[in-house]
Design a protein around this motif. Structure first.
Motif, PDB file in Angstrom:
ATOM      1  N   ILE A 107       4.410   2.471 -11.552  1.00  0.00           N
ATOM      2  CA  ILE A 107       4.802   2.188 -12.930  1.00  0.00           C
ATOM      3  C   ILE A 107       3.920   1.098 -13.529  1.00  0.00           C
ATOM      4  O   ILE A 107       3.419   1.219 -14.659  1.00  0.00           O
ATOM      5  N   VAL A 108       3.702   0.026 -12.772  1.00  0.00           N
ATOM      6  CA  VAL A 108       2.905  -1.093 -13.278  1.00  0.00           C
ATOM      7  C   VAL A 108       1.452  -0.685 -13.496  1.00  0.00           C
ATOM      8  O   VAL A 108       0.871  -0.909 -14.565  1.00  0.00           O
ATOM      9  N   ALA A 109       0.847  -0.067 -12.478  1.00  0.00           N
ATOM     10  CA  ALA A 109      -0.570   0.298 -12.585  1.00  0.00           C
ATOM     11  C   ALA A 109      -0.786   1.384 -13.631  1.00  0.00           C
ATOM     12  O   ALA A 109      -1.726   1.309 -14.437  1.00  0.00           O
ATOM     13  N   ALA A 227     -12.407   7.112 -18.887  1.00  0.00           N
ATOM     14  CA  ALA A 227     -12.130   7.457 -17.494  1.00  0.00           C
ATOM     15  C   ALA A 227     -12.484   6.305 -16.569  1.00  0.00           C
ATOM     16  O   ALA A 227     -11.703   5.942 -15.674  1.00  0.00           O
ATOM     17  N   PHE A 228     -13.649   5.708 -16.789  1.00  0.00           N
ATOM     18  CA  PHE A 228     -14.043   4.572 -15.957  1.00  0.00           C
ATOM     19  C   PHE A 228     -13.087   3.399 -16.147  1.00  0.00           C
ATOM     20  O   PHE A 228     -12.646   2.781 -15.172  1.00  0.00           O
ATOM     21  N   LEU A 229     -12.763   3.078 -17.402  1.00  0.00           N
ATOM     22  CA  LEU A 229     -11.865   1.954 -17.676  1.00  0.00           C
ATOM     23  C   LEU A 229     -10.479   2.208 -17.092  1.00  0.00           C
ATOM     24  O   LEU A 229      -9.841   1.290 -16.559  1.00  0.00           O
ATOM     25  N   GLY A 230      -9.991   3.447 -17.195  1.00  0.00           N
ATOM     26  CA  GLY A 230      -8.682   3.759 -16.629  1.00  0.00           C
ATOM     27  C   GLY A 230      -8.659   3.593 -15.123  1.00  0.00           C
ATOM     28  O   GLY A 230      -7.713   3.028 -14.561  1.00  0.00           O
ATOM     29  N   ILE A 231      -9.688   4.096 -14.436  1.00  0.00           N
ATOM     30  CA  ILE A 231      -9.761   3.955 -12.980  1.00  0.00           C
ATOM     31  C   ILE A 231      -9.840   2.487 -12.594  1.00  0.00           C
ATOM     32  O   ILE A 231      -9.122   2.007 -11.698  1.00  0.00           O
ATOM     33  N   THR A 233      -8.945  -0.203 -14.291  1.00  0.00           N
ATOM     34  CA  THR A 233      -7.707  -0.931 -14.591  1.00  0.00           C
ATOM     35  C   THR A 233      -6.599  -0.564 -13.618  1.00  0.00           C
ATOM     36  O   THR A 233      -5.836  -1.428 -13.166  1.00  0.00           O
ATOM     37  N   PHE A 234      -6.472   0.710 -13.296  1.00  0.00           N
ATOM     38  CA  PHE A 234      -5.433   1.154 -12.359  1.00  0.00           C
ATOM     39  C   PHE A 234      -5.624   0.499 -10.998  1.00  0.00           C
ATOM     40  O   PHE A 234      -4.660  -0.003 -10.404  1.00  0.00           O
ATOM     41  N   ILE A 235      -6.855   0.497 -10.497  1.00  0.00           N
ATOM     42  CA  ILE A 235      -7.113  -0.096  -9.186  1.00  0.00           C
ATOM     43  C   ILE A 235      -6.860  -1.598  -9.213  1.00  0.00           C
ATOM     44  O   ILE A 235      -6.289  -2.173  -8.275  1.00  0.00           O
ATOM     45  N   THR A 236      -7.282  -2.268 -10.304  1.00  0.00           N
ATOM     46  CA  THR A 236      -7.071  -3.713 -10.413  1.00  0.00           C
ATOM     47  C   THR A 236      -5.583  -4.052 -10.437  1.00  0.00           C
ATOM     48  O   THR A 236      -5.127  -4.967  -9.747  1.00  0.00           O
ATOM     49  N   ALA A 237      -4.816  -3.312 -11.238  1.00  0.00           N
ATOM     50  CA  ALA A 237      -3.375  -3.567 -11.311  1.00  0.00           C
ATOM     51  C   ALA A 237      -2.688  -3.199  -9.998  1.00  0.00           C
ATOM     52  O   ALA A 237      -1.725  -3.860  -9.583  1.00  0.00           O
ATOM     53  N   TRP A 238      -3.152  -2.163  -9.342  1.00  0.00           N
ATOM     54  CA  TRP A 238      -2.558  -1.737  -8.064  1.00  0.00           C
ATOM     55  C   TRP A 238      -2.749  -2.806  -6.993  1.00  0.00           C
ATOM     56  O   TRP A 238      -1.851  -3.062  -6.189  1.00  0.00           O
ATOM     57  N   ASN A 239      -3.917  -3.430  -6.982  1.00  0.00           N
ATOM     58  CA  ASN A 239      -4.234  -4.409  -5.941  1.00  0.00           C
ATOM     59  C   ASN A 239      -3.853  -5.838  -6.320  1.00  0.00           C
ATOM     60  O   ASN A 239      -4.089  -6.756  -5.524  1.00  0.00           O
TER      61      ASN A 239
END
Length: 307
Positions: A107-109, A227-231, A233-239
């Motif tokens: 949810i967060v990522a 697409a690059f920004l989404g990937i 951001t998702f990885i940064t928020a996930w980690n």
């Protein structure tokens, strides 16, 4: 005439004292083929070494996730999988509410990535293709935020979340990261180079407003950057670990990284269980990267062909 020309040329070369003139071309061809073959071999060897060095940490992670502490710290270390996988997974799921933590992290990522792509693309499109008062000053101030370490904003952000009553809620993780200077700068560069001014002018003539132009023209043309920004951001928020550790005071609301950190203690750490939890947290990232990178690579390739 071509049949008579070749012997005549050969005889002329021999008469001029160059008997090897016919074989020089063949030697150059063989030399070029040999050098090209060696170059390709060196290139492929370097690529293979780079791939092995890149993949080995992930392979070692998988090996440790199937091993016990004694096997991990044993010498020489084993480079093959062990039979301790189920015990490690059982320890992880008995010590941590993995499903709840995994759901909170998704949810967060996911929410952060969607909001970042939305707000950053809007701001980037405005900075790239529209004129408004203090445009350059605002853009300069935004870029200046790159110079501010993120750790300096922890205390002000926590005070703000406390005033809003969001401490302990997932919105305290999503909303503060809904826009960032990096994404605006990245998408502005994409928009400047990929969206022609003539297309924007045509949309204005047809009566399209800012949001209609952004949705119908900018978003399709910015798919590679989005697409690059989404990937990213998702990885940064996930980690992310520090900010969730500060804000999420309820154990049931913890994200995956904070929950996995509880597997380690000061006195003892079961590395096999920690690595098993890390493997579980990595697989969703691989799936997101595979899905998003297809759009990113396809748009980059399309842009290269157009150029």
């Amino acid at each position: 005439m071509s049949a008579d020309t070749a012997p005549r040329t050969t005889n002329t070369a021999a008469a001029l004292g160059r008997p090897n003139a016919v074989t020089d071309g063949a030697d150059d061809h063989r030399r070029g083929f040999r050098h090209g073959w060696v170059g390709r071999l060196v290139t492929h060897l370097c690529l293979i070494v780079g791939v092995v060095l890149s993949i080995f940490p992930f392979y070692w992670l998988l090996v440790m996730s199937t091993s016990s502490n004694a096997q991990i710290f044993g010498y020489p270390p084993s480079l093959w999988f062990s039979d301790h996988t189920m015990q490690n997974l059982a320890t992880v799921f008995s010590s941590v509410d993995m499903l709840r933590a995994l759901g909170n992290t998704v949810i967060v990522a996911g929410g952060t990535a969607v909001l970042v792509m939305l707000f950053d693309s809007l701001a980037a499109f405005a900075f790239a293709k529209y004129e408004f008062p203090f445009k350059r000053s605002l853009f300069t101030v935004m870029l200046a935020t790159f110079l501010v370490p993120g750790s300096l904003s922890l205390v002000p952000s926590f005070v703000l979340m406390a005033h809003l009553g969001w401490i302990g809620g997932l919105q305290a993780l999503i909303v503060p990261g809904a826009a960032n200077a990096f994404g605006i700068f990245l998408l502005r560069q994409f928009a400047t180079g990929s969206i022609p001014n003539e297309v924007i002018d045509s949309a204005r003539v047809d009566g399209a407003g800012f949001f209609r132009t952004w949705w119908s023209i900018a978003v399709p043309m910015l798919r590679g950057g989005l697409a690059f920004l989404g990937i990213f951001t998702f990885i940064t928020a996930w980690n992310d670990y520090v900010w969730p550790l500060i804000v999420l005071i309820d154990p049931k609301g913890q994200t995956l990284q904070v929950a996995l950190a509880s597997l380690s203690s000061v006195n003892a750490t079961d590395l096999g269980s920690v690595m098993a939890g890390a493997v579980i947290s990595v697989f969703p990232l691989i799936g997101v990267f595979i899905i998003g990178s297809r759009h990113f690579i396809a748009n980059i390739a399309a842009g290269a062909l157009k150029g």
